[in-house]
Motif scaffolding. Sequence first.
Motif, short mmCIF file in Angstrom:
data_model
loop_
_atom_site.label_atom_id
_atom_site.label_comp_id
_atom_site.label_asym_id
_atom_site.label_seq_id
_atom_site.Cartn_x
_atom_site.Cartn_y
_atom_site.Cartn_z
N GLU A 80 -3.02 12.51 -9.76
CA GLU A 80 -2.33 11.44 -9.25
C GLU A 80 -2.32 10.22 -9.86
O GLU A 80 -3.45 9.89 -10.45
CB GLU A 80 -3.25 11.26 -7.91
CG GLU A 80 -2.41 10.25 -6.88
CD GLU A 80 -3.29 9.88 -5.75
OE1 GLU A 80 -2.72 9.16 -4.80
OE2 GLU A 80 -4.70 10.50 -5.65
N LEU A 106 5.77 18.62 -2.43
CA LEU A 106 6.11 18.02 -1.24
C LEU A 106 7.26 17.30 -1.36
O LEU A 106 8.09 17.00 -0.35
CB LEU A 106 5.03 17.37 -0.44
CG LEU A 106 3.74 18.01 -0.20
CD1 LEU A 106 2.74 17.21 0.47
CD2 LEU A 106 3.91 19.32 0.82
N TYR A 165 0.84 10.32 6.56
CA TYR A 165 1.61 11.16 6.51
C TYR A 165 2.94 10.18 6.91
O TYR A 165 2.87 9.74 8.37
CB TYR A 165 1.54 12.28 7.48
CG TYR A 165 0.34 13.29 6.85
CD1 TYR A 165 0.51 13.80 5.72
CD2 TYR A 165 -0.91 13.21 7.57
CE1 TYR A 165 -0.89 14.59 5.16
CE2 TYR A 165 -1.87 13.95 7.14
CZ TYR A 165 -1.93 14.60 6.01
OH TYR A 165 -2.85 15.29 5.52
N SER A 190 9.81 11.55 4.83
CA SER A 190 9.77 10.40 3.94
C SER A 190 10.56 9.29 4.75
O SER A 190 11.38 8.59 4.04
CB SER A 190 10.59 10.74 2.66
OG SER A 190 9.86 11.58 2.06
N PHE A 236 -1.87 22.85 0.27
CA PHE A 236 -1.85 21.82 0.96
C PHE A 236 -1.87 22.28 2.47
O PHE A 236 -2.36 21.76 3.41
CB PHE A 236 -0.72 20.70 0.87
CG PHE A 236 -0.41 19.67 1.87
CD1 PHE A 236 -1.51 18.43 1.79
CD2 PHE A 236 0.66 19.77 2.64
CE1 PHE A 236 -0.93 17.83 2.62
CE2 PHE A 236 1.02 18.71 3.58
CZ PHE A 236 0.11 17.81 3.46
N SER A 240 1.83 23.41 -2.84
CA SER A 240 2.30 23.31 -1.76
C SER A 240 1.53 24.16 -0.61
O SER A 240 1.17 23.59 0.58
CB SER A 240 3.77 23.45 -1.46
OG SER A 240 4.06 23.44 -0.31
N ALA A 276 2.35 13.28 -3.65
CA ALA A 276 3.44 14.53 -3.05
C ALA A 276 4.29 15.24 -4.04
O ALA A 276 4.39 16.36 -3.92
CB ALA A 276 4.16 13.58 -2.11
N TRP A 281 1.97 8.31 1.98
CA TRP A 281 2.34 8.78 0.70
C TRP A 281 2.82 10.18 1.00
O TRP A 281 3.48 10.63 -0.04
CB TRP A 281 1.30 8.58 -0.32
CG TRP A 281 1.07 7.10 -0.58
CD1 TRP A 281 1.67 6.16 -0.52
CD2 TRP A 281 -0.16 6.68 -1.50
NE1 TRP A 281 1.27 5.01 -0.95
CE2 TRP A 281 0.03 5.10 -1.53
CE3 TRP A 281 -1.13 7.24 -1.57
CZ2 TRP A 281 -1.00 4.45 -2.16
CZ3 TRP A 281 -2.43 6.49 -2.22
CH2 TRP A 281 -2.29 5.23 -2.69
N LEU A 282 2.60 10.95 1.91
CA LEU A 282 2.84 12.32 2.11
C LEU A 282 3.82 12.53 3.12
O LEU A 282 3.94 12.08 3.98
CB LEU A 282 1.67 13.06 2.38
CG LEU A 282 0.71 12.97 1.30
CD1 LEU A 282 -0.73 13.71 1.75
CD2 LEU A 282 1.08 13.35 -0.07
#
Length: 376
Positions: free
Chosen positions: A367, A323, A286, A290, A86, A83, A318, A272-273
Amino acid sequence: MSTIHWPTGNTHRSARWHSENGAPLPRRTVLADDRTKADHAYRQACEGTALLWQGDFHNARQLLRAMGRRLDRRTPPSSTTPSESFHLHRRSSGHRARVLGRLLVLLDDDYHLAVRRAPDVRQACLEAYGPPQGPTVVSLRELLGVIGAHQWRLHGVDVPALGARIHPHYGVFAPVRGEYVDLVAHTPLPPAVLRGPGTSTAFDLGTGTGVLAAVLARRGVHRVVATDISPRALACARDNAQRLALGDRIEVSGPGLFPEGRADLVVCNPPWLPARPTSLFERGVYDPDSAMLRAFLTGLPARLRPGGEGWLILSDLAEHLGLRTRQYLLDAIRAANLRVVDRIDARPRHPRAHDTSDPLHAARRAETTSLWRLTT
């Protein structure tokens, strides 16, 4: 409208300021040309001064690359968790974009770029920005993106699952990662679709270029309604539906997430992020908190016909970056009164999964992209 000013001899000139990523108006702007040294340009850009280019176009590109190399020499801060890696990577990428975005060019009132050896960018700018609104200053980095997007729109991106090319528009996420398209192309269609091929309906939420809507139509779904919140994406999806001779099968609707009515199949490939996008182009990657993922799940039961399915296409990147947890996703599915019928997985094939110099390489290598088959 913001106006940028710069000195020219004993006078000052001005023009409209435009930035697709929302960069603020530079505090100070000076002229630069073929005599400008990379170290000097880099230092000024780091201090917040913008440089309006007056020299040769190819020399401007070389200067931009030289400034990029100086940024690459910076020692990246160390991190202890995925994290943290990132967030440090995003911070570094943001700094890079700000510094390189301070090398500017002036577009005339018809988008003509009046510097030596410059390409004709008028059509590319018209496609990206719409009708001109007078002389406009943009970053060279942004303009190079506009030129590249025009080439993609002109030549298209090959999509093997379609046996055709998709033509992305500027600002619309291109289908360069084939695994999510292949998942939709090969997952068995729900029984509700197969029972009524002449009446079957599917929704493609967040359609982007319209690639998944086209795959569903080619697979035999009678009517596909494609939605998006972006006007650029809606125009792009309509264009691709017409190019593929699917305009009578694909209805593009929006801006919005869900269209009216119910469907036998509802497909969603959200960003997805779960992080905040810092520019228009990051909205395809992003999804803050979510939000789109949750909106799809909570709205799905009311949009499914009896026996219908929702297909959620989602990477677990993620999760590998710390995340979002798998339990968060499972809890959100249960909270929406949905159940998982099946999950089909695909491993990434894109080059970044094998790029050991990428600071997020470990997460990208691990992934998996999954298609979750959901029903009520």
